[in-house]
Design an enzyme around this catalytic site. Sequence first.
Site, PDB file in Angstrom:
ATOM      1  N   GLU A  98       0.842  -1.203   0.000  1.00  0.00           N
ATOM      2  CA  GLU A  98       0.000   0.000   0.000  1.00  0.00           C
ATOM      3  C   GLU A  98       0.876   1.251   0.000  1.00  0.00           C
ATOM      4  OE1 GLU A  98      -2.617   1.398  -0.432  1.00  0.00           O
ATOM      5  OE2 GLU A  98      -4.377   0.474   0.446  1.00  0.00           O
ATOM      6  N   ASP A  99       0.331   2.353  -0.472  1.00  0.00           N
ATOM      7  CA  ASP A  99       1.058   3.623  -0.358  1.00  0.00           C
ATOM      8  C   ASP A  99       0.811   4.278   0.991  1.00  0.00           C
ATOM      9  OD1 ASP A  99      -1.586   3.967  -1.169  1.00  0.00           O
ATOM     10  OD2 ASP A  99      -1.183   5.866  -2.160  1.00  0.00           O
ATOM     11  N   ASP A 102      -4.531   5.242   6.171  1.00  0.00           N
ATOM     12  CA  ASP A 102      -5.086   6.489   6.687  1.00  0.00           C
ATOM     13  C   ASP A 102      -6.137   6.134   7.756  1.00  0.00           C
ATOM     14  OD1 ASP A 102      -5.796   9.132   6.916  1.00  0.00           O
ATOM     15  OD2 ASP A 102      -6.032   9.484   4.789  1.00  0.00           O
ATOM     16  N   GLY A 104      -7.529   3.261   7.649  1.00  0.00           N
ATOM     17  CA  GLY A 104      -7.316   1.822   7.773  1.00  0.00           C
ATOM     18  C   GLY A 104      -8.435   0.999   7.156  1.00  0.00           C
ATOM     19  N   PHE A 151      -1.878  16.690   4.107  1.00  0.00           N
ATOM     20  CA  PHE A 151      -2.309  16.109   2.833  1.00  0.00           C
ATOM     21  C   PHE A 151      -1.074  15.899   1.967  1.00  0.00           C
ATOM     22  CE2 PHE A 151      -4.051  15.404  -1.239  1.00  0.00           C
ATOM     23  CZ  PHE A 151      -5.239  14.747  -0.989  1.00  0.00           C
ATOM     24  N   ASP A 158      -1.974  10.907  -5.098  1.00  0.00           N
ATOM     25  CA  ASP A 158      -2.550  11.977  -5.920  1.00  0.00           C
ATOM     26  C   ASP A 158      -3.391  12.963  -5.124  1.00  0.00           C
ATOM     27  OD1 ASP A 158      -4.749  10.138  -5.451  1.00  0.00           O
ATOM     28  OD2 ASP A 158      -5.823  11.259  -6.995  1.00  0.00           O
ATOM     29  N   ARG A 164       0.963  12.309  -9.047  1.00  0.00           N
ATOM     30  CA  ARG A 164       1.466  10.954  -8.787  1.00  0.00           C
ATOM     31  C   ARG A 164       2.907  10.795  -9.255  1.00  0.00           C
ATOM     32  NH1 ARG A 164      -2.970   7.691  -7.220  1.00  0.00           N
ATOM     33  NH2 ARG A 164      -4.901   8.110  -8.310  1.00  0.00           N
TER      34      ARG A 164
HETATM   35  C1  PRP Z   1      -5.816   5.690  -0.934  1.00  0.00           C
HETATM   36  C2  PRP Z   1      -4.599   4.827  -0.651  1.00  0.00           C
HETATM   37  C3  PRP Z   1      -5.144   3.696   0.174  1.00  0.00           C
HETATM   38  C4  PRP Z   1      -6.336   4.305   0.873  1.00  0.00           C
HETATM   39  C5  PRP Z   1      -5.970   4.596   2.302  1.00  0.00           C
HETATM   40  O1  PRP Z   1      -6.455   5.192  -2.061  1.00  0.00           O
HETATM   41  O2  PRP Z   1      -3.994   4.387  -1.834  1.00  0.00           O
HETATM   42  O3  PRP Z   1      -5.534   2.614  -0.637  1.00  0.00           O
HETATM   43  O4  PRP Z   1      -6.633   5.542   0.220  1.00  0.00           O
HETATM   44  O5  PRP Z   1      -7.027   5.208   2.965  1.00  0.00           O
HETATM   45  P1  PRP Z   1      -7.820   4.502   4.148  1.00  0.00           P
HETATM   46  O6  PRP Z   1      -6.788   3.920   5.103  1.00  0.00           O
HETATM   47  O7  PRP Z   1      -8.569   5.651   4.770  1.00  0.00           O
HETATM   48  O8  PRP Z   1      -8.736   3.462   3.588  1.00  0.00           O
HETATM   49  P2  PRP Z   1      -7.450   6.065  -2.957  1.00  0.00           P
HETATM   50  O9  PRP Z   1      -8.869   5.669  -2.616  1.00  0.00           O
HETATM   51  O10 PRP Z   1      -7.115   7.515  -2.828  1.00  0.00           O
HETATM   52  O11 PRP Z   1      -7.165   5.529  -4.411  1.00  0.00           O
HETATM   53  P3  PRP Z   1      -5.839   5.617  -5.305  1.00  0.00           P
HETATM   54  O12 PRP Z   1      -4.790   4.774  -4.595  1.00  0.00           O
HETATM   55  O13 PRP Z   1      -6.274   5.026  -6.591  1.00  0.00           O
HETATM   56  O14 PRP Z   1      -5.440   7.073  -5.403  1.00  0.00           O
END
Ligand code: PRP
Length: 176
Positions: A98-99, A102, A104, A151, A158, A164
């Site tokens: 994962e990147d 947040d 979770g 942020f 992104d 990105r």
């Molecule tokens: C982002 C990120 C994680 C998720 C984390 O994805 O890549 O998958 O949010 O947030 P959380 O812990 O609150 O669930 P996003 O929905 O922005 O999609 P993307 O990776 O395609 O930009």
Amino acid sequence: MEMYTPEALITEEEISLRIEALGKAITKDFENEDLIVICVLKGAFIFCSDLIKKINRPVSLEFISLSSYGDSTNSSGNVRLEMDITANIEGKNVLIVEDIVDTGLTIKTLMDMMHVRKPKTVKLASLLFKPVKLKHKVNIDYLGFEIEDKFVIGYGLDYAGRYRELPYIGMLNAGN
Ligand code: PRP
């Protein structure tokens, strides 16, 4: 041409050094084992591609896409599977990449989804962790950096589909 230089929070060099260390730890933990790496699209694609280059084990790569619905700042608590992996993970070692963790919610949903498929092990690597927003218990086995409630964009992450491609993790300020 539009110019923009978001302020750096984590530099390219810092990311590179951390990924090298994570790769070494993963290589050690999976000695004599194969690994299925699952890259969570879209945000993790750069981290995942750099990380697997530092894992000195046989790796097969899968992609998965999930999306959560809600307003622009809050998750709805509902995550939908948009694109699934193609491999059968039963009895296999799985590393989810994962990147950012947040709230979770995404990773909790994905972990639950994967455990039903009876893998041998499931581990998580996340480049970033923002503990202030956490709502679900998540265990990050390989963490890049813990960050404050800012942020962040770049290195795969992104804002409205942009930034990105930045080679570092930046912060958005008013005016960017
Ligand atoms: C982002 C990120 C994680 C998720 C984390 O994805 O890549 O998958 O949010 O947030 P959380 O812990 O609150 O669930 P996003 O929905 O922005 O999609 P993307 O990776 O395609 O930009």
